[in-house]
Design an enzyme around this catalytic site. Structure first.
Site, PDB file in Angstrom:
ATOM      1  N   GLU A   1       0.809  -1.236   0.000  1.00 49.16           N
ATOM      2  CA  GLU A   1       0.000   0.000   0.000  1.00 49.16           C
ATOM      3  C   GLU A   1       0.836   1.278   0.000  1.00 49.16           C
ATOM      4  O   GLU A   1       0.551   2.210   0.740  1.00 49.16           O
ATOM      5  CB  GLU A   1      -0.952   0.002   1.213  1.00 49.16           C
ATOM      6  CG  GLU A   1      -1.886  -1.187   1.223  1.00 49.16           C
ATOM      7  CD  GLU A   1      -2.775  -1.265   2.465  1.00 49.16           C
ATOM      8  OE1 GLU A   1      -2.706  -0.356   3.303  1.00 49.16           O
ATOM      9  OE2 GLU A   1      -3.513  -2.246   2.589  1.00 49.16           O
TER      10      GLU A   1
ATOM     11  N   GLU B   1      -6.284 -10.582  -1.256  1.00 49.91           N
ATOM     12  CA  GLU B   1      -7.093 -10.281  -0.057  1.00 49.91           C
ATOM     13  C   GLU B   1      -8.570 -10.130  -0.410  1.00 49.91           C
ATOM     14  O   GLU B   1      -9.276  -9.278   0.146  1.00 49.91           O
ATOM     15  CB  GLU B   1      -6.600  -8.983   0.601  1.00 49.91           C
ATOM     16  CG  GLU B   1      -5.134  -8.988   0.977  1.00 49.91           C
ATOM     17  CD  GLU B   1      -4.688  -7.757   1.752  1.00 49.91           C
ATOM     18  OE1 GLU B   1      -5.549  -6.998   2.237  1.00 49.91           O
ATOM     19  OE2 GLU B   1      -3.464  -7.567   1.870  1.00 49.91           O
TER      20      GLU B   1
HETATM   21  O1  9MR Z   1      -7.663  -7.786   8.702  1.00 48.48           O
HETATM   22  C1  9MR Z   1      -6.689  -6.948   9.317  1.00 48.48           C
HETATM   23  C2  9MR Z   1      -7.276  -6.363  10.571  1.00 48.48           C
HETATM   24  O2  9MR Z   1      -7.466  -7.356  11.549  1.00 48.48           O
HETATM   25  C3  9MR Z   1      -6.345  -5.287  11.111  1.00 48.48           C
HETATM   26  O3  9MR Z   1      -6.973  -4.641  12.206  1.00 48.48           O
HETATM   27  C4  9MR Z   1      -6.026  -4.293  10.024  1.00 48.48           C
HETATM   28  C5  9MR Z   1      -5.077  -3.243  10.565  1.00 48.48           C
HETATM   29  O4  9MR Z   1      -4.512  -2.498   9.578  1.00 48.48           O
HETATM   30  O5  9MR Z   1      -5.431  -4.958   8.932  1.00 48.48           O
HETATM   31  C6  9MR Z   1      -6.309  -5.850   8.338  1.00 48.48           C
HETATM   32  O6  9MR Z   1      -5.711  -6.431   7.198  1.00 48.48           O
HETATM   33  C7  9MR Z   1      -5.389  -5.513   6.151  1.00 48.48           C
HETATM   34  C8  9MR Z   1      -4.168  -6.036   5.442  1.00 48.48           C
HETATM   35  O7  9MR Z   1      -3.139  -6.284   6.334  1.00 48.48           O
HETATM   36  C9  9MR Z   1      -3.712  -5.088   4.345  1.00 48.48           C
HETATM   37  N1  9MR Z   1      -4.777  -4.769   3.449  1.00 48.48           N
HETATM   38  C10 9MR Z   1      -6.040  -4.373   4.034  1.00 48.48           C
HETATM   39  C11 9MR Z   1      -6.463  -5.411   5.061  1.00 48.48           C
HETATM   40  C12 9MR Z   1      -7.835  -5.094   5.605  1.00 48.48           C
HETATM   41  O8  9MR Z   1      -7.811  -3.875   6.280  1.00 48.48           O
END
Ligand code: 9MR
Length: 459
Positions: free
Chosen positions: A159, A276
């Site tokens: 990102e 994802e």
């Molecule tokens: O699913 C993840 C969630 O539990 C966390 O709180 C969050 C914090 O940033 O990250 C989520 O996973 C993310 C992933 O690492 C990167 N792309 C977006 C995902 C969904 O937010």
């Protein structure tokens, strides 16, 4: 040819027996078994709750039975693996790697250089470029080095592109403290730590067009530069968190746009992975059966890219069940392929049927099988039988489907793109296939978790 992690039939059967599948004939009929036939990976995250043992046994049973690639929701991120400076914690990651090994799964590592989930101690160095470079290098060396040969691919950079206009994301400690060259360096360090690992750039909103104004267009220019400069990137991960708005214009972004990106990347010898995926609805709205079916079709359209584009090999969903999903935080709901009770949704069916029946485009799907049908009253040709039970059989005569070996069964008919066209329950061993135009279909008969699938020409 895709470089697939070998999962032996033996390991798979061991996994399935271990999963305690009660049915005598459903064991082979899984997303992963058909994914393996098609040389692709299909997977889901292990949700954070799994690591603390907080999920029902059925969750893990589904996970290891249906999927052949895994990634940790949060447990391999920077704050989890290096919570304080130069003190590493690999416990949860090791737990997942062990689970993956036991179940013959490929492992994704997520994520090395990201603006989010960075522990506070890193921010102490935000004005010290030299120190930040060494912090990032040390992190990558240690984490990638620890799982060398065990984590098959890494999201090296996550990102890094801004949402609004195509440019680098400015609010990132790495970007602010180092500049965009943190990206190039991260790839070089990761490659040095594990030269065999696949190394991805991962981001969201990449399904919104490959033009200079879209994120994917900007990314593509960077990938060209990285490749030209010998930066060891091998893949782009498209997160693909999309929303079904249930209005006329259902989706922002489209599978076609993502397919265009895959094709542009193919020219650069770079893979595309869906890393994802979730397809949520707005929170609070009523989601109807037809909404869920449309959602299933969108899941299937994204799968088509992975099946059809030679440089695409991975289809990873960001969760298993709607009950444990990050989507609530985004004001979305019901974005996954199992419902709150861990029951498969129409999206699961669409994916399974598509995987079962996909034929590489160069093959003719059916080579005039109907003409080899010599029985006057039996218009059916079973050209592919999947997961056939010894005792349950079916055939079509005229417009009647006959089922032997089970009294009560749910019957679903899908077209060759996996779209549901008919559904009924049979209580007496036969069903009239009403209202289905002539053509080739997949018929699935299900009784509890046991099911039998066959392809028929219906005349
Ligand atoms: O699913 C993840 C969630 O539990 C966390 O709180 C969050 C914090 O940033 O990250 C989520 O996973 C993310 C992933 O690492 C990167 N792309 C977006 C995902 C969904 O937010």
């Amino acid at each position: 040819m895709r470089n697939l992690f070998p999962v032996s039939g033996f390991m798979l059967s061991v996994a399935l027996i271990g999963a305690g599948i009660a049915s005598t004939f459903a064991a082979d009929e899984t997303l992963r078994s058909y994914a393996e036939k098609n040389d692709i990976y299909i997977g889901a995250i292990l949700n954070s709750q799994w690591f603390g043992g907080g999920l029902p046994a059925q969750y893990e049973q589904i996970h290891k039975t249906q999927f052949n690639i895994v990634v940790a929701e949060n447990e391999m991120k920077f704050d989890a693996t290096e919570p304080s400076e130069n003190r590493f914690n690999y416990n949860n990651g090791d737990k997942m790697v062990k689970y993956a090994k036991q179940n013959g799964m490929r492992v994704r590592g997520h994520a090395l250089a990201w603006h989010s989930q960075v522990p506070n101690w890193v921010n102490n160095y935000k004005n010290d470029k030299k120190k930040l470079l060494s912090v990032l290098k040390n992190h990558i060396n240690n984490v990638v080095g620890h799982w060398k040969g065990q984590v098959d691919e890494w999201d090296v950079v996550n990102e890094a592109i801004s949402n609004n206009e195509p440019m680098w994301r400015s609010y990132s400690v790495w970007y602010q403290g180092i500049g965009p060259e943190f990206i190039d360096s991260a790839f070089v360090w990761a490659h040095a730590a594990d030269p065999d690992a696949e190394l991805c750039y991962n981001d969201y909103n990449l399904e919104q067009g490959v033009n200079p104004k879209a994120k994917a267009g900007f990314l593509l220019e960077q990938v060209k530069r990285w490749v030209a400069n010998g930066i060891p990137i091998t893949c782009v991960g498209s997160q693909t968190h999309v929303e079904d708005t249930t209005t006329d214009k259902h989706f922002i972004g489209s599978p076609d746009s993502l397919r265009s990106l895959a094709r542009e990347l193919a020219k650069l010898n770079i893979k595309l992975k869906i890393t994802e995926l979730d397809i949520g609805f707005k929170s609070g709205i009523n989601v109807s059966k037809s909404d869920l079916e449309r959602q299933g079709q969108t899941f299937r359209q994204y799968l088509d890219i992975i099946l059809e584009e030679p440089n695409a090999d991975t289809y990873l969903i960001w969760g298993v069940s709607d009950k444990w999903s990050w989507l609530g935080g985004l004001n979305r709901q019901k974005g996954l392929i199992y419902d709150d009770n861990l029951k498969p949704k129409p999206a699961f069916d669409s994916l399974l049927v598509r995987l079962q029946n996909f034929e590489p485009p160069q093959d003719t799907i059916v080579t005039d099988t109907t003409s080899s049908d010599t029985t006057a009253q039996d218009s059916s040709i079973a050209i592919a039988q999947s997961a056939g039970p010894g005792s349950v059989t079916m055939h079509v005569a005229g417009r009647t489907l006959f089922i032997a070996g089970t009294q009560s069964a749910k019957v679903d008919v899908f077209d060759m793109r996996g779209r549901p066209v008919f559904s009924a329950r049979s209580e007496n061993g036969s069903v009239e296939l009403k209202g289905i135009p002539e053509g080739l279909y997949v018929v699935r008969v299900r009784n509890g978790s046991a099911s039998l699938t066959k392809r028929f020409a219906i005349k």
